[in-house]
Design a protein around this motif. Structure first.
Motif, PDB file in Angstrom:
ATOM      1  N   SER A  42       0.817  -1.221   0.000  1.00 20.85           N
ATOM      2  CA  SER A  42       0.000   0.000   0.000  1.00 20.85           C
ATOM      3  C   SER A  42       0.850   1.269   0.000  1.00 20.85           C
ATOM      4  O   SER A  42       0.345   2.341  -0.329  1.00 20.85           O
ATOM      5  N   ASP A  43       2.141   1.172   0.322  1.00 21.90           N
ATOM      6  CA  ASP A  43       3.004   2.355   0.240  1.00 21.90           C
ATOM      7  C   ASP A  43       3.204   2.794  -1.207  1.00 21.90           C
ATOM      8  O   ASP A  43       3.569   3.939  -1.462  1.00 21.90           O
ATOM      9  N   ALA A  44       2.978   1.885  -2.158  1.00 20.34           N
ATOM     10  CA  ALA A  44       3.155   2.207  -3.578  1.00 20.34           C
ATOM     11  C   ALA A  44       1.892   2.779  -4.217  1.00 20.34           C
ATOM     12  O   ALA A  44       1.918   3.200  -5.373  1.00 20.34           O
ATOM     13  N   VAL A  45       0.790   2.817  -3.478  1.00 19.43           N
ATOM     14  CA  VAL A  45      -0.478   3.309  -4.028  1.00 19.43           C
ATOM     15  C   VAL A  45      -0.396   4.811  -4.272  1.00 19.43           C
ATOM     16  O   VAL A  45       0.112   5.561  -3.435  1.00 19.43           O
ATOM     17  N   GLN A  46      -0.904   5.229  -5.431  1.00 18.56           N
ATOM     18  CA  GLN A  46      -0.900   6.649  -5.797  1.00 18.56           C
ATOM     19  C   GLN A  46      -2.312   7.105  -6.158  1.00 18.56           C
ATOM     20  O   GLN A  46      -3.114   6.320  -6.678  1.00 18.56           O
ATOM     21  N   PRO A  47      -2.640   8.381  -5.901  1.00 17.51           N
ATOM     22  CA  PRO A  47      -3.939   8.900  -6.327  1.00 17.51           C
ATOM     23  C   PRO A  47      -4.116   8.720  -7.840  1.00 17.51           C
ATOM     24  O   PRO A  47      -3.165   8.843  -8.610  1.00 17.51           O
ATOM     25  N   GLY A  48      -5.323   8.381  -8.231  1.00 17.56           N
ATOM     26  CA  GLY A  48      -5.647   8.164  -9.635  1.00 17.56           C
ATOM     27  C   GLY A  48      -5.693   6.697 -10.013  1.00 17.56           C
ATOM     28  O   GLY A  48      -6.249   6.336 -11.048  1.00 17.56           O
ATOM     29  N   GLN A  49      -5.113   5.823  -9.180  1.00 21.61           N
ATOM     30  CA  GLN A  49      -5.156   4.391  -9.471  1.00 21.61           C
ATOM     31  C   GLN A  49      -6.557   3.849  -9.214  1.00 21.61           C
ATOM     32  O   GLN A  49      -7.301   4.380  -8.389  1.00 21.61           O
ATOM     33  N   ARG A  82      -8.470   7.671  18.679  1.00 22.36           N
ATOM     34  CA  ARG A  82      -7.090   7.868  18.260  1.00 22.36           C
ATOM     35  C   ARG A  82      -7.085   7.945  16.740  1.00 22.36           C
ATOM     36  O   ARG A  82      -7.727   7.140  16.078  1.00 22.36           O
ATOM     37  N   PRO A  83      -6.355   8.909  16.150  1.00 24.76           N
ATOM     38  CA  PRO A  83      -6.342   9.007  14.689  1.00 24.76           C
ATOM     39  C   PRO A  83      -5.712   7.771  14.032  1.00 24.76           C
ATOM     40  O   PRO A  83      -4.683   7.282  14.489  1.00 24.76           O
ATOM     41  N   ILE A  84      -6.371   7.283  13.002  1.00 17.38           N
ATOM     42  CA  ILE A  84      -5.796   6.239  12.155  1.00 17.38           C
ATOM     43  C   ILE A  84      -5.058   6.989  11.055  1.00 17.38           C
ATOM     44  O   ILE A  84      -5.673   7.696  10.261  1.00 17.38           O
ATOM     45  N   ALA A  85      -3.755   6.865  11.019  1.00 18.87           N
ATOM     46  CA  ALA A  85      -2.947   7.625  10.067  1.00 18.87           C
ATOM     47  C   ALA A  85      -2.730   6.843   8.780  1.00 18.87           C
ATOM     48  O   ALA A  85      -2.836   5.624   8.754  1.00 18.87           O
ATOM     49  N   GLY A  86      -2.409   7.556   7.723  1.00 23.73           N
ATOM     50  CA  GLY A  86      -2.017   6.938   6.458  1.00 23.73           C
ATOM     51  C   GLY A  86      -3.144   6.302   5.679  1.00 23.73           C
ATOM     52  O   GLY A  86      -2.895   5.495   4.785  1.00 23.73           O
ATOM     53  N   MET A  87      -4.380   6.648   5.977  1.00 19.05           N
ATOM     54  CA  MET A  87      -5.512   5.993   5.326  1.00 19.05           C
ATOM     55  C   MET A  87      -5.593   6.330   3.839  1.00 19.05           C
ATOM     56  O   MET A  87      -5.130   7.373   3.398  1.00 19.05           O
ATOM     57  N   LEU A  88      -6.198   5.407   3.094  1.00 21.55           N
ATOM     58  CA  LEU A  88      -6.434   5.604   1.673  1.00 21.55           C
ATOM     59  C   LEU A  88      -7.847   6.137   1.488  1.00 21.55           C
ATOM     60  O   LEU A  88      -8.784   5.655   2.125  1.00 21.55           O
ATOM     61  N   GLN A  89      -7.988   7.121   0.637  1.00 22.26           N
ATOM     62  CA  GLN A  89      -9.300   7.706   0.340  1.00 22.26           C
ATOM     63  C   GLN A  89      -9.719   7.256  -1.057  1.00 22.26           C
ATOM     64  O   GLN A  89      -8.895   7.239  -1.976  1.00 22.26           O
ATOM     65  N   THR A  90     -10.976   6.891  -1.204  1.00 17.70           N
ATOM     66  CA  THR A  90     -11.481   6.466  -2.511  1.00 17.70           C
ATOM     67  C   THR A  90     -12.839   7.086  -2.791  1.00 17.70           C
ATOM     68  O   THR A  90     -13.598   7.387  -1.868  1.00 17.70           O
ATOM     69  N   ASP A  91     -13.126   7.262  -4.080  1.00 13.73           N
ATOM     70  CA  ASP A  91     -14.472   7.698  -4.452  1.00 13.73           C
ATOM     71  C   ASP A  91     -15.342   6.514  -4.869  1.00 13.73           C
ATOM     72  O   ASP A  91     -16.487   6.689  -5.257  1.00 13.73           O
ATOM     73  N   ALA A 130      -9.977   3.739   3.868  1.00 13.00           N
ATOM     74  CA  ALA A 130      -9.524   2.375   4.133  1.00 13.00           C
ATOM     75  C   ALA A 130      -8.203   2.404   4.890  1.00 13.00           C
ATOM     76  O   ALA A 130      -7.340   3.246   4.615  1.00 13.00           O
ATOM     77  N   VAL A 131      -8.058   1.470   5.823  1.00 16.94           N
ATOM     78  CA  VAL A 131      -6.789   1.286   6.510  1.00 16.94           C
ATOM     79  C   VAL A 131      -5.835   0.649   5.504  1.00 16.94           C
ATOM     80  O   VAL A 131      -6.177  -0.366   4.884  1.00 16.94           O
ATOM     81  N   PRO A 132      -4.648   1.227   5.287  1.00 18.52           N
ATOM     82  CA  PRO A 132      -3.726   0.644   4.309  1.00 18.52           C
ATOM     83  C   PRO A 132      -3.304  -0.763   4.715  1.00 18.52           C
ATOM     84  O   PRO A 132      -3.088  -1.043   5.892  1.00 18.52           O
ATOM     85  N   ILE A 133      -3.174  -1.640   3.741  1.00 11.10           N
ATOM     86  CA  ILE A 133      -2.880  -3.037   4.043  1.00 11.10           C
ATOM     87  C   ILE A 133      -1.499  -3.204   4.676  1.00 11.10           C
ATOM     88  O   ILE A 133      -1.278  -4.152   5.440  1.00 11.10           O
TER      89      ILE A 133
END
Length: 194
Positions: A42-49, A82-91, A130-133
């Motif tokens: 999930s560190d390789a995920v980029q917006p637009g994918q 507690r904040p969940i950091a690094g989450m992925l946002q999707t439409d 989403a919580v990153p995998i």
């Protein structure tokens, strides 16, 4: 509940409440022939994918929605505030019942576990989070050993006290620390009077 309507009893092995994650166990003999989904980086995920959400919104099992990853490194408060950091946002459309389902890339690899829908009061649509995998992979050995994950948490929103901020606030420039913007109710910070 499997796609053929088979209902499998499950037990909770361990939890990570601050990350909104739980590991469940089913009888491995009851799921023969089922292949687990591969886990991506999930560190390789980029917006637009491409982002594909799977789940059971409103009890409608096997629902699939498609969109894009519209943001990375988002933050949202968990059930323990507690904040969940690094989450992925999707439409990709996410609704109640999608929580715990996978968020996939175009290769069918899991990039995250859908956990929340953020929506303002005036809109019928919102953004899925989403919580990153990779967060899950990091704690998986501990969860599989039956040990729940407890994360430290202070309960503040703050920012570093920079020389410029110190000047704006009339504080000595050499002062170092964190400027507390907000204290979460019933948090450790609130308990000690910050």
């Amino acid at each position: 509940i499997l796609s053929d309507e088979t209902v499998l009893p499950a037990t909770v092995v361990a939890t990570a409440p601050a990350d909104d994650i739980a590991l469940l166990r089913v009888d491995p003999k009851a799921v023969s022939g089922i292949e687990p989904l591969p886990l991506a980086d999930s560190d390789a995920v980029q917006p637009g994918q491409t982002a594909i959400a799977m789940g059971s919104p409103f009890g409608m099992g096997g629902t699939i929605t498609v969109g894009i990853v519209s943001g990375i490194n988002r933050s949202l408060a968990s059930a323990v505030r507690r904040p969940i950091a690094g989450m992925l946002q999707t439409d990709a459309i996410v609704n109640p019942g999608n929580s715990g389902g996978p968020l996939l890339n175009s290769r069918g690899e899991v990039i995250g576990i859908t956990t929340a829908l953020e929506r303002d009061a005036l809109s019928s649509r919102g953004v899925g989070l989403a919580v990153p995998i990779n967060t899950v992979k990091e704690m998986l050995p501990r969860l599989m050993a039956g040990r729940s994950v407890r994360r430290p948490w202070i309960g503040i929103t703050g920012m570093a006290l920079t020389p410029r901020l110190s000047l704006e606030m009339g504080i000595e420039r050499e002062t170092r620390g964190i400027y507390i913007i907000q204290v979460a109710p019933e948090s450790p910070a609130a308990d000690v009077g910050l």
